[in-house]
Motif scaffolding. Structure first.
Motif, mmCIF file in Angstrom:
data_model
loop_
_atom_site.group_PDB
_atom_site.id
_atom_site.type_symbol
_atom_site.label_atom_id
_atom_site.label_comp_id
_atom_site.label_asym_id
_atom_site.label_seq_id
_atom_site.Cartn_x
_atom_site.Cartn_y
_atom_site.Cartn_z
ATOM 1 N N LEU A 154 0.978 -1.291 -0.012
ATOM 2 C CA LEU A 154 -0.184 0.000 -0.049
ATOM 3 C C LEU A 154 1.007 1.190 0.042
ATOM 4 C CD1 LEU A 154 -2.773 -0.930 2.498
ATOM 5 C CD2 LEU A 154 -3.130 -0.596 -0.143
ATOM 6 N N LEU A 155 1.799 1.273 0.665
ATOM 7 C CA LEU A 155 2.728 2.296 0.753
ATOM 8 C C LEU A 155 3.640 2.727 -0.608
ATOM 9 C CD1 LEU A 155 4.495 2.151 4.168
ATOM 10 C CD2 LEU A 155 2.769 4.053 3.382
ATOM 11 N N LEU A 156 3.871 1.589 -1.132
ATOM 12 C CA LEU A 156 4.419 1.578 -2.461
ATOM 13 C C LEU A 156 3.507 2.113 -3.579
ATOM 14 C CD1 LEU A 156 6.834 -1.546 -2.702
ATOM 15 C CD2 LEU A 156 7.438 0.951 -2.508
ATOM 16 N N LEU A 157 2.352 1.924 -3.423
ATOM 17 C CA LEU A 157 1.209 2.288 -4.534
ATOM 18 C C LEU A 157 0.971 3.710 -4.229
ATOM 19 C CD1 LEU A 157 -1.293 -0.786 -4.442
ATOM 20 C CD2 LEU A 157 0.372 0.082 -6.395
ATOM 21 N N ALA A 158 0.905 3.979 -3.051
ATOM 22 C CA ALA A 158 0.709 5.537 -2.688
ATOM 23 C C ALA A 158 1.876 6.369 -3.045
ATOM 24 C CB ALA A 158 0.330 5.685 -1.043
ATOM 25 N N ILE A 159 2.911 5.891 -2.851
ATOM 26 C CA ILE A 159 4.006 6.727 -3.187
ATOM 27 C C ILE A 159 4.276 6.948 -4.702
ATOM 28 C CG2 ILE A 159 6.815 6.671 -3.227
ATOM 29 C CD1 ILE A 159 6.876 5.550 -0.541
ATOM 30 N N GLY A 160 4.021 5.645 -5.421
ATOM 31 C CA GLY A 160 3.863 5.558 -6.868
ATOM 32 C C GLY A 160 2.683 6.728 -7.398
ATOM 33 N N LEU A 161 1.544 6.443 -6.993
ATOM 34 C CA LEU A 161 0.461 7.524 -7.060
ATOM 35 C C LEU A 161 1.081 8.968 -6.994
ATOM 36 C CD1 LEU A 161 -2.290 7.729 -8.366
ATOM 37 C CD2 LEU A 161 -3.122 8.005 -5.877
ATOM 38 N N ILE A 162 1.625 9.278 -5.769
ATOM 39 C CA ILE A 162 1.800 10.530 -5.604
ATOM 40 C C ILE A 162 3.066 11.118 -6.614
ATOM 41 C CG2 ILE A 162 2.982 12.193 -3.932
ATOM 42 C CD1 ILE A 162 1.657 10.711 -1.874
ATOM 43 N N GLY A 163 4.039 10.197 -6.944
ATOM 44 C CA GLY A 163 5.048 10.450 -7.870
ATOM 45 C C GLY A 163 4.648 10.756 -9.335
ATOM 46 N N TYR A 164 3.484 10.036 -9.670
ATOM 47 C CA TYR A 164 2.824 9.928 -10.987
ATOM 48 C C TYR A 164 2.199 11.336 -11.143
ATOM 49 C CZ TYR A 164 -0.042 8.809 -14.878
ATOM 50 O OH TYR A 164 -0.674 8.650 -16.339
ATOM 51 N N ILE A 165 1.475 11.959 -10.149
ATOM 52 C CA ILE A 165 0.904 13.316 -10.175
ATOM 53 C C ILE A 165 1.832 14.131 -10.174
ATOM 54 C CG2 ILE A 165 -0.649 14.624 -8.944
ATOM 55 C CD1 ILE A 165 -2.115 12.111 -7.689
ATOM 56 N N ASN A 166 2.850 14.057 -9.264
ATOM 57 C CA ASN A 166 3.824 15.117 -9.766
ATOM 58 C C ASN A 166 3.620 16.659 -9.458
ATOM 59 O OD1 ASN A 166 6.637 15.932 -9.906
ATOM 60 N ND2 ASN A 166 6.738 15.571 -12.061
ATOM 61 N N ASN A 167 3.037 16.811 -8.523
ATOM 62 C CA ASN A 167 2.328 18.343 -8.197
ATOM 63 C C ASN A 167 3.141 18.613 -6.930
ATOM 64 O OD1 ASN A 167 1.046 20.667 -7.410
ATOM 65 N ND2 ASN A 167 -0.947 19.757 -7.665
ATOM 66 N N PHE A 168 3.688 19.969 -7.191
ATOM 67 C CA PHE A 168 4.554 20.445 -6.114
ATOM 68 C C PHE A 168 3.792 20.660 -4.799
ATOM 69 C CE2 PHE A 168 5.716 24.277 -3.706
ATOM 70 C CZ PHE A 168 7.132 23.780 -3.244
ATOM 71 N N PHE A 169 2.573 21.251 -4.825
ATOM 72 C CA PHE A 169 1.941 21.366 -3.661
ATOM 73 C C PHE A 169 1.553 19.866 -2.920
ATOM 74 C CE2 PHE A 169 1.233 25.485 -5.696
ATOM 75 C CZ PHE A 169 1.944 26.229 -4.650
ATOM 76 N N LEU A 170 1.274 18.802 -3.830
ATOM 77 C CA LEU A 170 0.914 17.807 -3.061
ATOM 78 C C LEU A 170 2.231 17.056 -2.658
ATOM 79 C CD1 LEU A 170 -1.254 15.119 -2.824
ATOM 80 C CD2 LEU A 170 -0.144 14.542 -5.047
ATOM 81 N N ILE A 171 3.420 17.347 -3.184
ATOM 82 C CA ILE A 171 4.674 16.664 -2.722
ATOM 83 C C ILE A 171 4.963 17.409 -1.285
ATOM 84 C CG2 ILE A 171 6.891 16.628 -2.988
ATOM 85 C CD1 ILE A 171 5.524 14.634 -4.812
ATOM 86 N N TRP A 172 4.831 18.851 -1.246
ATOM 87 C CA TRP A 172 4.887 19.710 -0.318
ATOM 88 C C TRP A 172 3.838 19.254 0.974
ATOM 89 C CZ3 TRP A 172 1.394 23.007 2.147
ATOM 90 C CH2 TRP A 172 1.992 23.882 3.127
ATOM 91 N N LEU A 173 2.873 18.988 0.681
ATOM 92 C CA LEU A 173 1.824 18.521 1.524
ATOM 93 C C LEU A 173 2.147 17.255 2.200
ATOM 94 C CD1 LEU A 173 -0.743 19.577 2.913
ATOM 95 C CD2 LEU A 173 -2.242 18.113 1.383
#
Length: 148
Positions: free
Chosen positions: A19-38
């Motif tokens: 689940l953590l790998l999937l979440a990290i993959g999804l966040i990396g795929y979205i690649n939005n600065f404010f999402l990464i910052w959050l």
């Protein structure tokens, strides 16, 4: 047969890792600065809490300062400079107010430097640098575990 036993014996850990790998993959795929910052900010505050527990600091007002520091990281483009500024301000407060214990300064050193570095790495080199960093660290960690 042995793989099934490994999965059943460690089901909770393996499911959490997937689940953590999937979440990290999804966040990396979205690649939005404010999402990464959050996300990095949430990880920073959790690690700040853990650092407070590690160093035995009981001052809850430090969380507000940590949150303000993380909010400042959005607007100030140089994370390493921001870390130095925060350390100078913290050392000044410890020196100026004798009632403030120097241990209150420690949680700002341990997780803050790494998290500001990760945010600066993302700002300067995009998500691919963080992916490479995770891959190198994971590879070194696995290699150290497997080969001793």
């Amino acid at each position: 047969m042995a793989l099934i036993n490994i999965y059943t014996d460690h089901k909770k850990r393996i499911d959490t890792a997937v689940l953590l790998l999937l979440a990290i993959g999804l966040i990396g795929y979205i690649n939005n600065f404010f999402l990464i910052w959050l996300v990095l900010g949430a990880v920073y505050l959790v690690s700040f809490y853990e650092a407070n527990q590690l160093f035995g600091v009981q001052d809850n007002s430090l969380y507000a300062y940590a949150a303000l520091l993380w909010i400042a990281a959005v607007f100030y483009p140089y994370g390493d400079d921001l870390f130095v500024i925060a350390m100078v301000v913290g050392a000044s407060l410890v020196a100026y107010k004798p009632s403030m214990h120097w241990k209150s300064f420690l949680p700002f050193i341990y997780p803050t430097a790494g998290m500001l570095f990760l945010l600066t790495l993302y700002k300067d080199y995009d998500i691919t640098a963080i992916i490479w960093l995770i891959a190198v660290v994971a590879g070194a960690d696995i290699g150290a575990y497997v080969f001793g």
